[in-house]
Design a protein around this motif. Sequence first.
Motif, PDB file in Angstrom:
ATOM      1  N   CYS A 211      -2.608   1.865 -20.328  1.00 43.15           N
ATOM      2  CA  CYS A 211      -1.276   2.487 -20.403  1.00 43.15           C
ATOM      3  C   CYS A 211      -0.788   2.590 -21.838  1.00 43.15           C
ATOM      4  O   CYS A 211      -0.157   3.581 -22.224  1.00 43.15           O
ATOM      5  N   ILE A 212      -1.068   1.574 -22.651  1.00 43.72           N
ATOM      6  CA  ILE A 212      -0.675   1.623 -24.063  1.00 43.72           C
ATOM      7  C   ILE A 212      -1.385   2.780 -24.759  1.00 43.72           C
ATOM      8  O   ILE A 212      -0.771   3.546 -25.513  1.00 43.72           O
TER       9      ILE A 212
ATOM     10  N   ASN B  37       0.184   6.113 -23.623  1.00 50.70           N
ATOM     11  CA  ASN B  37       1.508   6.349 -24.203  1.00 50.70           C
ATOM     12  C   ASN B  37       1.454   6.536 -25.709  1.00 50.70           C
ATOM     13  O   ASN B  37       2.228   7.323 -26.263  1.00 50.70           O
TER      14      ASN B  37
ATOM     15  N   SER C 232       5.013   0.656 -21.908  1.00 54.67           N
ATOM     16  CA  SER C 232       3.720   0.715 -21.220  1.00 54.67           C
ATOM     17  C   SER C 232       3.625  -0.354 -20.146  1.00 54.67           C
ATOM     18  O   SER C 232       3.089  -0.107 -19.062  1.00 54.67           O
TER      19      SER C 232
ATOM     20  N   SER D 290       2.804   0.105 -16.130  1.00 51.04           N
ATOM     21  CA  SER D 290       1.443  -0.350 -15.869  1.00 51.04           C
ATOM     22  C   SER D 290       1.337  -0.892 -14.440  1.00 51.04           C
ATOM     23  O   SER D 290       1.924  -1.925 -14.116  1.00 51.04           O
TER      24      SER D 290
END
Length: 179
Positions: free
Chosen positions: A85-86, A89, A154, A158
């Motif tokens: 997710c990081i 993003n 994030s 997540s």
Amino acid sequence: MASMEIANAVERLHQVLERRPGAGMHDDSSATARWMDGLHVVIAHANGHEVATDMPTEFGGPNDGTLPSPGWLFRAGMASCLATCIVINAARQGIELTTLQVSAHSRSDTRGVLGMPDADGQPVQAQPFECGLAVRIAARDASAATLRELVEASRRASPIPQAAQNAMVVGLDVDIPDT
């Protein structure tokens, strides 16, 4: 996949879901665990990919520790999900990451797995009683505040850490075939 390709793919997906929000609803891939022998279990994905687990010697597992435990896979899932997710993003925001490492840790009481009570006679819970994520992150031309907000946003998006944090209800169906 380069950051720009990730950002473009996610933007296309975002546009589709804005037009048709229902397209975001789907059944996730099942994970099917099959007992092999002892405490050795093999988990299979529908695409054929398999992951094996076993338990430590305290439970009667192998001495060599070559296979991860189910609990480790849970922590690995949280760490991998947040890292993914990081990256997504960061790509969407045009942030060029140079370092990203996510670690998940937890503390558990083994008595819970064995159904044992605590000193007051209360059941010890089987799930970890403490869990955390640690993120090491760096990027070109991004402030510490920007990176902190990226990580926090994030985490909120997540799925696996959110499922653990929000304690979703887990259904159970039991099938006992005639023998």
